[in-house]
Design a protein around this motif. Sequence first.
Motif, PDB file in Angstrom:
ATOM      1  N   TYR A 157       0.857  -1.186   0.000  1.00  0.00           N
ATOM      2  CA  TYR A 157       0.000   0.000   0.000  1.00  0.00           C
ATOM      3  C   TYR A 157       0.896   1.240   0.000  1.00  0.00           C
ATOM      4  O   TYR A 157       1.749   1.406   0.883  1.00  0.00           O
ATOM      5  N   PRO A 158       0.732   2.129  -0.962  1.00  0.00           N
ATOM      6  CA  PRO A 158       1.699   3.215  -1.168  1.00  0.00           C
ATOM      7  C   PRO A 158       1.768   4.220  -0.024  1.00  0.00           C
ATOM      8  O   PRO A 158       2.811   4.838   0.194  1.00  0.00           O
ATOM      9  N   GLU A 159       0.680   4.405   0.714  1.00  0.00           N
ATOM     10  CA  GLU A 159       0.679   5.431   1.759  1.00  0.00           C
ATOM     11  C   GLU A 159       1.646   5.119   2.900  1.00  0.00           C
ATOM     12  O   GLU A 159       1.989   6.003   3.698  1.00  0.00           O
ATOM     13  N   ALA A 160       2.111   3.887   2.986  1.00  0.00           N
ATOM     14  CA  ALA A 160       3.004   3.497   4.086  1.00  0.00           C
ATOM     15  C   ALA A 160       4.473   3.723   3.753  1.00  0.00           C
ATOM     16  O   ALA A 160       5.334   3.518   4.616  1.00  0.00           O
ATOM     17  N   TRP A 161       4.775   4.154   2.510  1.00  0.00           N
ATOM     18  CA  TRP A 161       6.170   4.214   2.074  1.00  0.00           C
ATOM     19  C   TRP A 161       6.451   5.480   1.286  1.00  0.00           C
ATOM     20  O   TRP A 161       5.580   6.022   0.595  1.00  0.00           O
ATOM     21  N   GLY A 162       7.707   5.920   1.342  1.00  0.00           N
ATOM     22  CA  GLY A 162       8.160   6.982   0.458  1.00  0.00           C
ATOM     23  C   GLY A 162       8.513   6.416  -0.898  1.00  0.00           C
ATOM     24  O   GLY A 162       8.604   5.199  -1.080  1.00  0.00           O
ATOM     25  N   ARG A 163       8.760   7.308  -1.864  1.00  0.00           N
ATOM     26  CA  ARG A 163       9.020   6.838  -3.229  1.00  0.00           C
ATOM     27  C   ARG A 163      10.264   5.959  -3.298  1.00  0.00           C
ATOM     28  O   ARG A 163      10.254   4.894  -3.925  1.00  0.00           O
ATOM     29  N   ASP A 164      11.360   6.401  -2.679  1.00  0.00           N
ATOM     30  CA  ASP A 164      12.596   5.622  -2.743  1.00  0.00           C
ATOM     31  C   ASP A 164      12.426   4.279  -2.033  1.00  0.00           C
ATOM     32  O   ASP A 164      12.957   3.250  -2.489  1.00  0.00           O
ATOM     33  N   GLN A 165      11.696   4.276  -0.914  1.00  0.00           N
ATOM     34  CA  GLN A 165      11.447   3.019  -0.205  1.00  0.00           C
ATOM     35  C   GLN A 165      10.649   2.054  -1.066  1.00  0.00           C
ATOM     36  O   GLN A 165      10.937   0.854  -1.133  1.00  0.00           O
ATOM     37  N   LEU A 166       9.614   2.579  -1.734  1.00  0.00           N
ATOM     38  CA  LEU A 166       8.803   1.741  -2.615  1.00  0.00           C
ATOM     39  C   LEU A 166       9.648   1.159  -3.749  1.00  0.00           C
ATOM     40  O   LEU A 166       9.517  -0.009  -4.107  1.00  0.00           O
ATOM     41  N   GLN A 167      10.493   2.008  -4.314  1.00  0.00           N
ATOM     42  CA  GLN A 167      11.354   1.567  -5.409  1.00  0.00           C
ATOM     43  C   GLN A 167      12.248   0.409  -4.956  1.00  0.00           C
ATOM     44  O   GLN A 167      12.360  -0.624  -5.630  1.00  0.00           O
ATOM     45  N   THR A 168      12.882   0.578  -3.803  1.00  0.00           N
ATOM     46  CA  THR A 168      13.771  -0.455  -3.283  1.00  0.00           C
ATOM     47  C   THR A 168      13.010  -1.732  -2.943  1.00  0.00           C
ATOM     48  O   THR A 168      13.465  -2.848  -3.215  1.00  0.00           O
ATOM     49  N   LEU A 169      11.834  -1.555  -2.351  1.00  0.00           N
ATOM     50  CA  LEU A 169      11.024  -2.694  -1.948  1.00  0.00           C
ATOM     51  C   LEU A 169      10.589  -3.522  -3.147  1.00  0.00           C
ATOM     52  O   LEU A 169      10.767  -4.745  -3.177  1.00  0.00           O
TER      53      LEU A 169
END
Length: 237
Positions: free
Chosen positions: A208-220
């Motif tokens: 769910y995108p609201e739990a992460w920043g953009r860079d965190q999402l990218q890495t995840l």
Amino acid sequence: MPSIDVILWFLLIALLLWSLQRLYRACRRANRVDWGHDWVNLLDGLNRLFCYRYHRLNRIGMRLPKKGPAIVVANHVSGLDPLLLAASARRPLRFIIAREEYQRFGLNWLFRAIGCIPVDREKRPEQALREALRCLRSGEVVALFPHGRIHLDSDPPRRIKAGAIRLSQITGAPIYPHRISGIRGAGSVFGGVLLRSRARIKAASVIYPEAWGRDQLQTLVQGILEGDEDQENPLAI
């Protein structure tokens, strides 16, 4: 009295018609998604038979919501990958594909029928982004391969493209990551389709995108697609 040749031709045609009728019924039974056209629904059934029986795809069943927007992402190892994802889903998938693939001779009619979204990497890629946003806001499922092209685990590392991340953060649509493996023709567009595999799709936890920043999402997302076991449960990070 008809000759032996005529009788043989008659029997051959009758056998062919009987086989086609059996295939038609099998495709109707295998169909799981309403694409809006009967003939596309038949192709859906044929694709599921092809993936599950010929390529021995594991029956995970993509865990998509019954309605509402969703973004499906996966690693990209061969030309078989979109067929596998479509066979695993119980909803139509709107694939984002390169325009040169979308315009491939003999296949453009199919890509148009199933609602693929062509993206021109060199000229106005924002058009594909706008169309994908429209689909998500209409409650559809958009599917894409963030590596952009075929990428094997043995290849030099390649940073995934940020399209799925942007779409998720703009619309709030959850990301459903999957990892494809067991493809005998890995690295090839047509070899992956033709060579019999023991295909496997592994689903990671929904993001769910609201739990992460953009860079965190990218890495995840990158970690999941590349098989990093530590990335498979976002809540554990």
